[in-house]
Design a protein around this motif. Structure first.
Motif, PDB file in Angstrom:
ATOM      1  N   PHE A  44      -7.182  10.762  -6.695  1.00 25.82           N
ATOM      2  CA  PHE A  44      -6.123   9.808  -7.012  1.00 25.82           C
ATOM      3  C   PHE A  44      -6.015   9.627  -8.525  1.00 25.82           C
ATOM      4  N   ALA A  45      -7.170   9.527  -9.183  1.00 26.85           N
ATOM      5  CA  ALA A  45      -7.168   9.365 -10.646  1.00 26.85           C
ATOM      6  C   ALA A  45      -6.565  10.589 -11.327  1.00 26.85           C
ATOM      7  N   TYR A  46      -6.871  11.784 -10.806  1.00 20.68           N
ATOM      8  CA  TYR A  46      -6.329  13.010 -11.389  1.00 20.68           C
ATOM      9  C   TYR A  46      -4.808  13.045 -11.261  1.00 20.68           C
ATOM     10  N   MET A  47      -4.293  12.670 -10.102  1.00 21.46           N
ATOM     11  CA  MET A  47      -2.844  12.701  -9.921  1.00 21.46           C
ATOM     12  C   MET A  47      -2.146  11.696 -10.825  1.00 21.46           C
ATOM     13  N   ILE A  48      -2.765  10.544 -11.009  1.00 27.25           N
ATOM     14  CA  ILE A  48      -2.172   9.552 -11.900  1.00 27.25           C
ATOM     15  C   ILE A  48      -2.121  10.084 -13.336  1.00 27.25           C
ATOM     16  N   GLU A  49      -3.187  10.754 -13.759  1.00 31.12           N
ATOM     17  CA  GLU A  49      -3.258  11.231 -15.148  1.00 31.12           C
ATOM     18  C   GLU A  49      -2.417  12.492 -15.374  1.00 31.12           C
ATOM     19  N   LYS A  73      -0.124  13.963 -13.044  1.00 31.53           N
ATOM     20  CA  LYS A  73       1.153  14.027 -12.303  1.00 31.53           C
ATOM     21  C   LYS A  73       1.213  15.187 -11.313  1.00 31.53           C
ATOM     22  N   ARG A  74       0.068  15.666 -10.905  1.00 28.76           N
ATOM     23  CA  ARG A  74       0.025  16.726  -9.911  1.00 28.76           C
ATOM     24  C   ARG A  74      -1.294  16.613  -9.145  1.00 28.76           C
ATOM     25  N   SER A  75      -1.374  17.329  -8.011  1.00 25.37           N
ATOM     26  CA  SER A  75      -2.534  17.219  -7.142  1.00 25.37           C
ATOM     27  C   SER A  75      -3.693  18.066  -7.630  1.00 25.37           C
ATOM     28  N   LEU A  76      -4.876  17.501  -7.620  1.00 26.03           N
ATOM     29  CA  LEU A  76      -6.073  18.253  -7.971  1.00 26.03           C
ATOM     30  C   LEU A  76      -6.397  19.286  -6.893  1.00 26.03           C
ATOM     31  N   ALA A  77      -6.189  18.918  -5.640  1.00 25.40           N
ATOM     32  CA  ALA A  77      -6.581  19.774  -4.523  1.00 25.40           C
ATOM     33  C   ALA A  77      -5.726  21.025  -4.412  1.00 25.40           C
ATOM     34  N   GLU A  78      -4.496  20.972  -4.907  1.00 28.27           N
ATOM     35  CA  GLU A  78      -3.560  22.075  -4.728  1.00 28.27           C
ATOM     36  C   GLU A  78      -3.430  22.953  -5.961  1.00 28.27           C
ATOM     37  N   LEU A 135       0.832  -1.214   0.000  1.00 26.48           N
ATOM     38  CA  LEU A 135       0.000   0.000   0.000  1.00 26.48           C
ATOM     39  C   LEU A 135       0.861   1.256   0.000  1.00 26.48           C
ATOM     40  N   ALA A 136       1.866   1.297   0.865  1.00 30.09           N
ATOM     41  CA  ALA A 136       2.720   2.476   0.952  1.00 30.09           C
ATOM     42  C   ALA A 136       3.506   2.697  -0.336  1.00 30.09           C
ATOM     43  N   ARG A 137       4.014   1.623  -0.926  1.00 34.57           N
ATOM     44  CA  ARG A 137       4.824   1.779  -2.148  1.00 34.57           C
ATOM     45  C   ARG A 137       3.977   2.205  -3.345  1.00 34.57           C
ATOM     46  N   ILE A 138       2.760   1.690  -3.438  1.00 35.35           N
ATOM     47  CA  ILE A 138       1.878   2.104  -4.536  1.00 35.35           C
ATOM     48  C   ILE A 138       1.541   3.587  -4.418  1.00 35.35           C
ATOM     49  N   LEU A 139       1.209   4.018  -3.209  1.00 38.98           N
ATOM     50  CA  LEU A 139       0.873   5.428  -3.004  1.00 38.98           C
ATOM     51  C   LEU A 139       2.083   6.327  -3.239  1.00 38.98           C
ATOM     52  N   ARG A 140       3.259   5.873  -2.842  1.00 42.46           N
ATOM     53  CA  ARG A 140       4.481   6.636  -3.102  1.00 42.46           C
ATOM     54  C   ARG A 140       4.718   6.774  -4.607  1.00 42.46           C
ATOM     55  N   ARG A 141       4.433   5.707  -5.330  1.00 45.96           N
ATOM     56  CA  ARG A 141       4.603   5.736  -6.783  1.00 45.96           C
ATOM     57  C   ARG A 141       3.654   6.758  -7.414  1.00 45.96           C
ATOM     58  N   ILE A 142       2.422   6.812  -6.920  1.00 48.14           N
ATOM     59  CA  ILE A 142       1.466   7.785  -7.455  1.00 48.14           C
ATOM     60  C   ILE A 142       1.934   9.205  -7.159  1.00 48.14           C
ATOM     61  N   LEU A 143       2.410   9.440  -5.940  1.00 49.36           N
ATOM     62  CA  LEU A 143       2.899  10.773  -5.574  1.00 49.36           C
ATOM     63  C   LEU A 143       4.109  11.179  -6.406  1.00 49.36           C
ATOM     64  N   ASP A 144       4.919  10.222  -6.789  1.00 52.51           N
ATOM     65  CA  ASP A 144       6.117  10.514  -7.577  1.00 52.51           C
ATOM     66  C   ASP A 144       5.827  10.674  -9.067  1.00 52.51           C
ATOM     67  N   GLY A 145       4.556  10.643  -9.441  1.00 55.73           N
ATOM     68  CA  GLY A 145       4.190  10.836 -10.839  1.00 55.73           C
ATOM     69  C   GLY A 145       4.369   9.609 -11.705  1.00 55.73           C
TER      70      GLY A 145
END
Length: 427
Positions: free
Chosen positions: A414-419, A421-426, A360-370
């Motif tokens: 999460f889908a927005y960040m994957i597509e 490579k940046r945060s929707l909220a920010e 779980l942690a590695r998948i989320l880290r991968r998403i955050l890293d673009g």
């Protein structure tokens, strides 16, 4: 024994203006119930029934009825029995028990002594998180005062009642907040949960019958016996007796511990904490510590703070750690922080938890890293679903539930960040 303030009757006196000494506790009626027990030796069953009538539910997270838990102890079984207080308080966002130790340690001591009498235990242990330097010092000081005053020990005040109380320090392992891992730690073993059954009431500390309660639960006992179980129940709601300390943190103007009646609207609690920081909107709330499902802000504003209301909202009251999340916060980052914590704190005993929390942690880290992939969202749900309910203790569930709830309510982020490579909220 109680004081009135603008919110409610307070039962635990978490006020740094009130001295933590024996003399100060005596001034508000402290040890009156314990001394009544020492002089009158009432039937323990009647005291347990009073606690049951109060509808006091475990304040450590599980919410199990305290009086009912006490009935599981085989009181008449010969040999040593133990009462253990869980003051480990490792749930992120939770900071109430350390304040009980810091500002009102004698009420906990009295509560533990009464609990010991009720279940037939003559020895108690208070397991305190080792980083709590000031709370440890305060509790040790109070313990010495209680012994010096003849309130603890053997044949206390000629009553024929014995009760000795000891402090045991933890070493900062979150897993030791689980009651059987805590027992293993006291015994000097690696802090890992035990298989159940047998349950601690049958085979606990050193193989003897043991009851484990949370700090806030035990500190509530003197007030329940003084005011009566019906009074305590009336302070809250049916099946949700009494007052509860909520640790309100996150994006609020006045983070603090607030003791309010169970059933208090969340909006009222948020107002006590000064509202959302910087005038921002309320995005979400984690209402019971990091392990419980997140609730969107618009839903949370309609919810009352008790076990049943929060369950109806799809979450849990847990330890009462209310983490407020403001608009503009990236939920992917929040979830990664939670997942990284559970990966780090897994004891490694169960394969689903040991391996799954890392996934779980590695998948989320991968998403955050673009570097996220579209299939990662289904993979997160799949991994979380294979952890929950498949481990010896509840840490696996604690790691899985935030993932499942964040994806349920904020999957689009999460889908927005994957597509993109940046945060929707920010944005």
């Amino acid at each position: 024994m109680l004081e009135q303030n603008r919110v409610c009757f307070r039962t635990l006196h978490l006020d740094q203006r009130i001295r933590h000494t024996l003399a100060a506790y005596r001034e508000i009626g402290g040890y009156r119930q314990w001394e009544r027990i020492l002089s009158e030796r009432p039937d323990p069953a009647t005291l347990i029934e009073e606690v049951r009538r109060s509808a006091l539910r475990g304040r450590g997270g599980a919410g199990f009825p305290t009086g009912l838990k006490w009935t599981f102890m085989p009181r008449h079984l010969p040999g040593q029995k133990y009462i253990v207080c869980n003051s480990d308080e490792g749930e992120p966002g939770t900071c109430k028990d350390r304040d009980i130790l810091r500002y009102n340690p004698h009420q906990l001591i009295e509560g533990m002594a009464i609990a010991g009498y009720c279940i037939g235990a003559t020895v108690g242990y208070n397991y305190i998180r080792g980083e709590f330097y000031e709370p440890i010092a305060r509790f040790e000081e109070a313990l010495q005062e209680a012994y010096a005053a003849g309130l603890l020990g053997r044949n206390i005040q000629g009553s024929g009642i014995d009760f000795d109380l000891y402090t045991h320090y933890g070493a900062g392992a979150y897993i030791c907040g689980e009651e059987t891992a805590l027992l293993e730690s006291i015994e000097g073993k690696k802090g890992q949960p035990r298989f159940k059954p047998p349950f601690p009431a049958q085979y606990g500390l050193y193989g003897r019958p043991t009851t484990i309660n949370n700090t806030e639960s035990l500190a509530s006992i003197p007030v329940i016996l003084e005011q009566g179980g019906d009074w305590f129940l009336a302070q809250g709601r049916p099946n949700n007796g009494g007052l509860k300390i909520f640790s309100v943190t996150g994006h609020v103007n006045r983070p603090n511990n607030f003791e309010v009646p169970l059933g208090t609207p969340f909006k009222t609690l948020l107002e006590l904490a000064g509202g959302v920081k910087d005038g921002r909107g309320l995005k979400a709330v984690i209402p019971g510590g990091s392990s419980v499902p997140v609730v969107p802000g618009e839903i949370m504003l309609k919810v009352d703070m008790d076990y049943d209301s929060l369950a109806s909202a799809g979450s849990m009251l847990g330890s009462g750690a209310v983490i407020v999340i403001a608009e503009g916060t990236c939920m992917v980052k929040v979830l990664y922080n939670l997942a990284h914590f559970y990966m780090h704190e897994s004891c490694g005993q169960c394969t689903p938890c040991r391996e799954g929390t890392g996934w779980l942690a590695r998948i989320l880290r991968r998403i955050l890293d673009g570097q996220g992939r579209a299939e990662d969202l289904d993979l997160l749900e799949s991994v979380a679903g294979r952890i929950g309910g498949r481990t010896i203790c509840a840490l696996g569930d604690a790691a899985a539930m935030p993932v499942q709830s964040f994806l349920k309510h904020y999957r689009h982020e999460f889908a927005y960040m994957i597509e993109h490579k940046r945060s929707l909220a920010e944005q």
